[in-house]
Write an enzyme that holds these catalytic residues in place. Structure first.
Site, PDB file in Angstrom:
ATOM      1  N   ARG A 183     -13.524   6.685  -1.048  1.00  0.00           N
ATOM      2  CA  ARG A 183     -12.873   5.414  -0.764  1.00  0.00           C
ATOM      3  C   ARG A 183     -13.199   4.419  -1.869  1.00  0.00           C
ATOM      4  O   ARG A 183     -14.314   4.378  -2.382  1.00  0.00           O
ATOM      5  CB  ARG A 183     -13.352   4.826   0.579  1.00  0.00           C
ATOM      6  CG  ARG A 183     -12.692   5.404   1.815  1.00  0.00           C
ATOM      7  CD  ARG A 183     -11.237   4.978   1.922  1.00  0.00           C
ATOM      8  NE  ARG A 183     -10.626   5.405   3.171  1.00  0.00           N
ATOM      9  CZ  ARG A 183      -9.991   6.549   3.346  1.00  0.00           C
ATOM     10  NH1 ARG A 183      -9.911   7.419   2.334  1.00  0.00           N
ATOM     11  NH2 ARG A 183      -9.448   6.834   4.511  1.00  0.00           N
ATOM     12  N   GLU A 242      -4.921  -0.319  -2.790  1.00  0.00           N
ATOM     13  CA  GLU A 242      -4.000   0.789  -3.075  1.00  0.00           C
ATOM     14  C   GLU A 242      -2.617   0.479  -2.520  1.00  0.00           C
ATOM     15  O   GLU A 242      -2.503   0.185  -1.328  1.00  0.00           O
ATOM     16  CB  GLU A 242      -4.533   2.081  -2.445  1.00  0.00           C
ATOM     17  CG  GLU A 242      -5.850   2.532  -3.064  1.00  0.00           C
ATOM     18  CD  GLU A 242      -6.444   3.748  -2.394  1.00  0.00           C
ATOM     19  OE1 GLU A 242      -7.419   4.305  -2.927  1.00  0.00           O
ATOM     20  OE2 GLU A 242      -5.946   4.154  -1.325  1.00  0.00           O
ATOM     21  N   HIS A 301      -4.849   8.657  -5.510  1.00  0.00           N
ATOM     22  CA  HIS A 301      -5.239   9.009  -4.142  1.00  0.00           C
ATOM     23  C   HIS A 301      -4.487  10.247  -3.644  1.00  0.00           C
ATOM     24  O   HIS A 301      -3.850  10.241  -2.587  1.00  0.00           O
ATOM     25  CB  HIS A 301      -4.999   7.833  -3.184  1.00  0.00           C
ATOM     26  CG  HIS A 301      -5.896   7.892  -1.974  1.00  0.00           C
ATOM     27  ND1 HIS A 301      -6.458   6.778  -1.405  1.00  0.00           N
ATOM     28  CD2 HIS A 301      -6.337   8.940  -1.229  1.00  0.00           C
ATOM     29  CE1 HIS A 301      -7.188   7.125  -0.354  1.00  0.00           C
ATOM     30  NE2 HIS A 301      -7.130   8.444  -0.238  1.00  0.00           N
TER      31      HIS A 301
END
Length: 317
Positions: free
Chosen positions: A233, A262, A284
């Site tokens: 994260r 994000e 990601h």
């Protein structure tokens, strides 16, 4: 009949089917849900399906019919769990579906950094190999993984999978105890991990204990100039401290699949780092192998069906 609202259907690509649960229900889905729109879209809903959409106390207050928030992911930092408990709303996640996917991505990033794969690929694309006076280039140092210590932060399924795969490359994986904790069996002290690792890979959740876990002091304690990999994260690593650590060579390189915001907005430090020979940034996607996404989709629906039977699985609040 239960009303199920999926606020972020586009967190799965169209190629990943999502079957409907086998109990009477109304299904409503939105591709994305902008900040501040969750409460309006959840009016009358009994189940909220989310991925990263923020569900806080104001949403619970505005949606009294809500009974379940099902997170289509492992991380739960997007939900105010204390507010959920106060509202009597169950919160669940899905675990284990991406252990191989994230572990393979982690090792891919580490291998690419250690062997300078992106840097050499760019050198060829820029025509530098064609101009070489001999058969190869020596522009970037290459390090073997065999014999190197890999410090792992996070002792869950993903951390264990990374350790197993790293050992297959001849690395010596060690798992860090929690910061400032006395290490138990199979763990080493967090400070020892920082000081003795040739590479560090992060696989812990983001919470109050881990936010800013790696900052200026921790980079200063990294005696071996390790590679730093974060597929967990954004926010676990202080990104400003990361930039400084790279610039002063406190670490040998970094590969990040996550960011504090994000997608990252203009001016965010991570995209600005992309393209450096000692940095890799991916958007990601460590979790997103075809097999992992199919498993996640099926596990999500199976969890809904279990909930409808009164069996709440993977409950986190």
């Amino acid at each position: 009949m239960k009303r199920i609202v999926f606020l972020e259907r586009n967190s799965f690509p169209p190629s990943v089917p999502l079957r409907r649960p086998g109990f009477p229900h109304e299904w409503v889905e939105f591709g994305e849900t902008p900040p501040g729109k969750a409460a309006a879209r959840l009016q009358g809903a009994h189940v909220a399906l989310i991925n990263k959409c923020r569900i806080d106390a104001s949403v619970f207050e505005a949606t009294p019919t809500l009974e379940l928030v099902a997170i289509a992911a492992t991380g739960t930092d997007c939900v105010d769990k204390a507010a959920a408990r106060a509202a009597g709303v169950a919160v669940t996640n899905v675990t284990g579906y991406a252990a191989d996917s994230v572990a393979e991505h982690t090792l891919a990033l580490l291998l690419a950094l250690a062997r300078a794969v992106p840097a050499y690929d760019r050198a060829v694309a820029e025509g530098r190999w064609a101009l070489a006076r001999q058969f190869c280039l020596f522009d970037y140092p290459i390090r073997d993984l065999a014999g190197r210590r890999l410090g792992i932060v996070g002792a869950g399924a993903i951390g264990a999978a990374v350790a197993a795969k790293a050992a297959a490359f001849g690395m010596q994986p060690v798992t860090a105890a929690r910061k400032d904790a006395v290490p138990g069996p199979g763990r080493i002290a967090f400070d020892e991990m920082l000081a003795t690792s040739d590479a560090i890979s992060i696989h812990c959740p983001l919470n109050d204990d881990t936010r800013g876990l790696i900052g200026h002091a921790e980079f200063a304690a990294m005696r071996r100039q390790p590679f730093l990999i974060n597929t967990a994260r954004g926010g676990i690593v202080d990104e400003a401290a990361l930039v400084e650590a790279l610039d002063r060579r406190a670490i040998r390189g970094a590969a990040f699949d996550v960011a504090t915001v994000e997608p990252p907005a203009d001016g965010h430090p991570l995209p600005a780092l992309a393209g450096r020979p000692d940095v890799i940034v991916t958007p990601h996607v460590a979790w997103a192998s075809e097999a992992a996404m199919a498993t996640l989709a099926e596990s999500l629906v199976c969890g809904l069906e279990a909930w409808a039977r009164g069996d709440i699985r993977d409950r986190v609040a």
